[in-house]
Scaffold this motif. Sequence first.
Motif, short mmCIF file in Angstrom:
data_model
loop_
_atom_site.label_atom_id
_atom_site.label_comp_id
_atom_site.label_asym_id
_atom_site.label_seq_id
_atom_site.Cartn_x
_atom_site.Cartn_y
_atom_site.Cartn_z
N UNK A 131 -14.23 -4.08 -0.31
CA UNK A 131 -14.39 -5.30 -1.11
C UNK A 131 -14.87 -4.95 -2.52
N UNK A 132 -15.88 -4.10 -2.61
CA UNK A 132 -16.39 -3.70 -3.92
C UNK A 132 -15.34 -2.92 -4.70
N UNK A 133 -14.53 -2.13 -3.99
CA UNK A 133 -13.44 -1.39 -4.65
C UNK A 133 -12.46 -2.37 -5.28
N UNK A 134 -12.04 -3.37 -4.52
CA UNK A 134 -11.08 -4.35 -5.03
C UNK A 134 -11.63 -5.07 -6.26
N UNK A 135 -12.88 -5.46 -6.19
CA UNK A 135 -13.49 -6.15 -7.33
C UNK A 135 -13.62 -5.22 -8.53
N UNK A 136 -13.90 -3.94 -8.30
CA UNK A 136 -13.99 -2.98 -9.40
C UNK A 136 -12.65 -2.82 -10.10
N UNK A 137 -11.57 -2.76 -9.31
CA UNK A 137 -10.23 -2.66 -9.90
C UNK A 137 -9.93 -3.88 -10.76
N UNK A 138 -10.26 -5.07 -10.25
CA UNK A 138 -10.03 -6.29 -11.01
C UNK A 138 -10.88 -6.33 -12.28
N UNK A 139 -12.13 -5.93 -12.17
CA UNK A 139 -13.02 -5.95 -13.33
C UNK A 139 -12.55 -5.00 -14.41
N UNK A 140 -12.09 -3.82 -14.02
CA UNK A 140 -11.59 -2.86 -15.01
C UNK A 140 -10.31 -3.38 -15.67
N UNK A 141 -9.45 -3.98 -14.88
CA UNK A 141 -8.21 -4.54 -15.41
C UNK A 141 -8.50 -5.70 -16.35
N UNK A 142 -9.43 -6.54 -15.96
CA UNK A 142 -9.81 -7.69 -16.77
C UNK A 142 -10.43 -7.24 -18.10
N UNK A 143 -11.27 -6.21 -18.03
CA UNK A 143 -11.89 -5.69 -19.24
C UNK A 143 -10.85 -5.12 -20.20
N UNK A 144 -9.85 -4.44 -19.66
CA UNK A 144 -8.79 -3.90 -20.51
C UNK A 144 -7.98 -5.01 -21.15
N UNK A 145 -7.74 -6.09 -20.40
CA UNK A 145 -7.01 -7.23 -20.96
C UNK A 145 -7.82 -7.89 -22.07
N UNK A 146 -9.13 -8.00 -21.88
CA UNK A 146 -9.99 -8.56 -22.92
C UNK A 146 -9.92 -7.70 -24.19
N UNK A 147 -9.94 -6.39 -24.02
CA UNK A 147 -9.87 -5.49 -25.18
C UNK A 147 -8.53 -5.64 -25.91
N UNK A 194 1.64 -15.43 -19.57
CA UNK A 194 1.73 -14.08 -20.12
C UNK A 194 0.48 -13.28 -19.82
N UNK A 195 -0.68 -13.90 -19.90
CA UNK A 195 -1.92 -13.20 -19.59
C UNK A 195 -1.97 -12.82 -18.12
N UNK A 196 -1.53 -13.71 -17.26
CA UNK A 196 -1.51 -13.42 -15.83
C UNK A 196 -0.56 -12.26 -15.52
N UNK A 197 0.59 -12.26 -16.19
CA UNK A 197 1.57 -11.20 -15.97
C UNK A 197 1.01 -9.86 -16.46
N UNK A 198 0.36 -9.88 -17.62
CA UNK A 198 -0.21 -8.64 -18.15
C UNK A 198 -1.36 -8.14 -17.27
N UNK A 199 -2.15 -9.07 -16.74
CA UNK A 199 -3.23 -8.67 -15.85
C UNK A 199 -2.68 -7.98 -14.61
N UNK A 200 -1.58 -8.50 -14.06
CA UNK A 200 -0.96 -7.85 -12.91
C UNK A 200 -0.50 -6.44 -13.25
N UNK A 201 0.05 -6.27 -14.45
CA UNK A 201 0.48 -4.94 -14.87
C UNK A 201 -0.70 -3.99 -14.97
N UNK A 202 -1.81 -4.47 -15.50
CA UNK A 202 -2.99 -3.63 -15.66
C UNK A 202 -3.59 -3.26 -14.30
N UNK A 203 -3.54 -4.18 -13.36
CA UNK A 203 -4.00 -3.87 -12.00
C UNK A 203 -3.15 -2.75 -11.42
N UNK A 204 -1.84 -2.84 -11.61
CA UNK A 204 -0.95 -1.79 -11.12
C UNK A 204 -1.28 -0.45 -11.79
N UNK A 205 -1.59 -0.48 -13.07
CA UNK A 205 -1.97 0.76 -13.76
C UNK A 205 -3.23 1.36 -13.16
N UNK A 206 -4.22 0.51 -12.93
CA UNK A 206 -5.46 1.00 -12.33
C UNK A 206 -5.20 1.64 -10.97
#
Length: 233
Positions: A131-147, A194-206
């Motif tokens: 669970x913490x792993x999944x949330x960490x992946x999302x948080x890192x992806x979200x942070x990259x999208x914010x940047x 577009x933001x949702x699509x980019x977030x999915x791409x960033x999750x895949x990258x992570x």
Amino acid sequence: MTRFATTRWSLFLDARDPGTSRRALEEICRAYHAPVLAYVRGHGYSQSDAEDLTQEFFARFLEGRWDTGVDPHRGHFRAFLLVAVRRFLISSDVAAHTLKRGGGTLQLNGDQELEQIEAPEGDSPEQAFHRAWALAVLERSFARLREETARAGKSQLFEQLSPYLGERPATDEYQRMSEELGLRSNTIAVAVHRLRARLRELVREELADTCGGPAGVEAELHALRDTLRHLDG
């Protein structure tokens, strides 16, 4: 096929380059601190003791260069990390009990040693880790999208729309945001899409950074979705 379908494994490749190894290793430790802490806490350690053990685990990870044991073609880093912290906790727990008994040589009999540690009710330590792993992946992806949006000069728009990246907003929400932002509701809907699509791409990258090949990415993505479904439940 999406350009993120191939494995980058960049952090681990950087970790093996003398010029970038320290930075990459520290980034790995920061990125996956939460899953390790969750696993240790799942075995009933207090917050302070769990923090100490987690810090010690990553100190040994850095000093022992455990990253060199990771092979992107033979598995996922998530599985590697879970096995590593499990073995670390076995040795730490048994060593502590050995010292209390005045013993000397430490001998391990495998994972069954860890089963003797009392775990709290609820999720197992493994469930807490995933669970913490999944949330960490999302948080890192979200942070990259914010940047990314900040570099594009769209920070204000991102902050307004970010609450709707996990779930689609209702029609009246689009209208409300339209009035607040002074944009057409259709424009906002497109921006959210577009933001949702980019977030999915960033999750895949992570995920691509922690496993080998497109099949590995898909397996990790499935595991992440399954974990988050249980979290929502």
